[in-house]
Scaffold this motif. Structure first.
Motif, PDB file in Angstrom:
ATOM      1  N   ASN A  95      45.649  75.827  14.916  1.00 37.76           N
ATOM      2  CA  ASN A  95      44.573  74.589  14.512  1.00 37.76           C
ATOM      3  C   ASN A  95      44.090  73.418  15.380  1.00 37.76           C
ATOM      4  OD1 ASN A  95      44.584  76.214  12.251  1.00 37.76           O
ATOM      5  ND2 ASN A  95      46.522  75.164  11.562  1.00 37.76           N
ATOM      6  N   ALA A  96      44.651  74.234  16.705  1.00 40.56           N
ATOM      7  CA  ALA A  96      43.706  72.739  17.481  1.00 40.56           C
ATOM      8  C   ALA A  96      42.428  73.131  18.003  1.00 40.56           C
ATOM      9  CB  ALA A  96      44.623  73.146  19.413  1.00 40.56           C
ATOM     10  N   LYS A  97      42.555  71.492  17.531  1.00 41.76           N
ATOM     11  CA  LYS A  97      40.763  70.814  17.804  1.00 41.76           C
ATOM     12  C   LYS A  97      40.653  70.085  19.278  1.00 41.76           C
ATOM     13  CE  LYS A  97      39.144  71.439  13.655  1.00 41.76           C
ATOM     14  NZ  LYS A  97      38.853  70.750  12.110  1.00 41.76           N
ATOM     15  N   ILE A  98      40.284  70.662  19.922  1.00 39.95           N
ATOM     16  CA  ILE A  98      40.448  69.322  21.340  1.00 39.95           C
ATOM     17  C   ILE A  98      38.865  69.076  22.009  1.00 39.95           C
ATOM     18  CG2 ILE A  98      40.719  69.206  23.629  1.00 39.95           C
ATOM     19  CD1 ILE A  98      42.724  71.107  23.223  1.00 39.95           C
ATOM     20  N   ALA A  99      38.488  67.581  21.807  1.00 33.64           N
ATOM     21  CA  ALA A  99      36.785  67.674  21.711  1.00 33.64           C
ATOM     22  C   ALA A  99      36.951  66.997  23.297  1.00 33.64           C
ATOM     23  CB  ALA A  99      36.261  66.797  20.717  1.00 33.64           C
ATOM     24  N   ILE A 100      35.745  66.647  23.882  1.00 37.65           N
ATOM     25  CA  ILE A 100      35.334  65.745  24.898  1.00 37.65           C
ATOM     26  C   ILE A 100      34.055  65.593  24.836  1.00 37.65           C
ATOM     27  CG2 ILE A 100      35.003  65.585  27.693  1.00 37.65           C
ATOM     28  CD1 ILE A 100      36.897  67.988  27.671  1.00 37.65           C
ATOM     29  N   GLU A 101      33.912  63.983  24.299  1.00 37.36           N
ATOM     30  CA  GLU A 101      33.109  62.628  24.700  1.00 37.36           C
ATOM     31  C   GLU A 101      32.943  62.135  25.474  1.00 37.36           C
ATOM     32  OE1 GLU A 101      33.266  60.688  21.042  1.00 37.36           O
ATOM     33  OE2 GLU A 101      34.243  62.906  19.198  1.00 37.36           O
TER      34      GLU A 101
END
Length: 189
Positions: free
Chosen positions: A161-167
């Motif tokens: 359930n990986a969530k990788i976000a780049i902001e």
């Protein structure tokens, strides 16, 4: 004899004081398991993600309509002349979009919770500020303790359930946005 007894008592008292003393390295051992497994423990995520997607689509539609009116007959409808009207409409569209991403990083993360099944809920945040630009990488998910290596690291590919976000924020991110007038024109048309 008294001399021997005194020496024995001195040796015994020294041994007892050594047993009572605590080691400076009490948590470290050649055989200790220092992998993250409790709430608050930290470990390193080795991020190596590549994604690629291609989409294409095509649509077409055509329509023809015609309408005809005969000339009027009789004294009442003399003024009507023969007319015809026709219309053609056609639409054709094709499009392709290709997207690829590559992310490589090492991020220190923390165990946020130990779940009832023994898995670990994790979160890692890394913020990099360069000049006035800020880039933030956020990773959340769930891992199995047995997937953590002896070096206290885990591959990002083993996060469920990986969530990788780049902001990103700052002048460069702002320049990548459409202007207000362009957004208004796109909205209207």
């Amino acid at each position: 004899m008294l001399k021997k007894l005194i020496c024995l008592l001195i040796v015994l008292s020294m041994n007892l004081s050594l047993v009572a003393a605590e080691s400076l390295w009490q948590d470290s051992s050649l055989y200790a398991d220092n992998k993250a497994r409790h709430k608050g423990d930290i470990f390193t995520i080795v991020v190596n993600e590549q994604t690629s997607a291609t989409r294409s689509g095509a649509a077409s539609n055509s329509k023809t309509a015609s309408l005809g009116v005969d000339a009027g007959k009789g004294s009442l409808l003399d003024w009507l002349t023969q007319h015809s009207l026709g219309a053609n409409d056609s639409f054709k569209s094709q499009g392709t979009a290709t997207n690829s991403n590559n992310l490589q990083a090492s991020i220190t993360a923390q165990v946020m919770d130990v779940l009832p099944n023994g898995n670990l809920a994790i979160q890692g945040v890394q913020e990099i500020k360069q000049n006035k630009d800020v880039q933030k990488i956020i990773i959340t998910g769930e891992i199995r303790p047995l997937d953590i290596t002896a070096a206290n690291t885990i591959s990002s590919k083993k996060i469920a359930n990986a969530k990788i976000a780049i902001e990103g924020k700052g002048p460069i991110a702002d320049k990548q946005k459409q202007g207000i007038l362009t957004q208004l024109v796109n909205f209207l048309f």
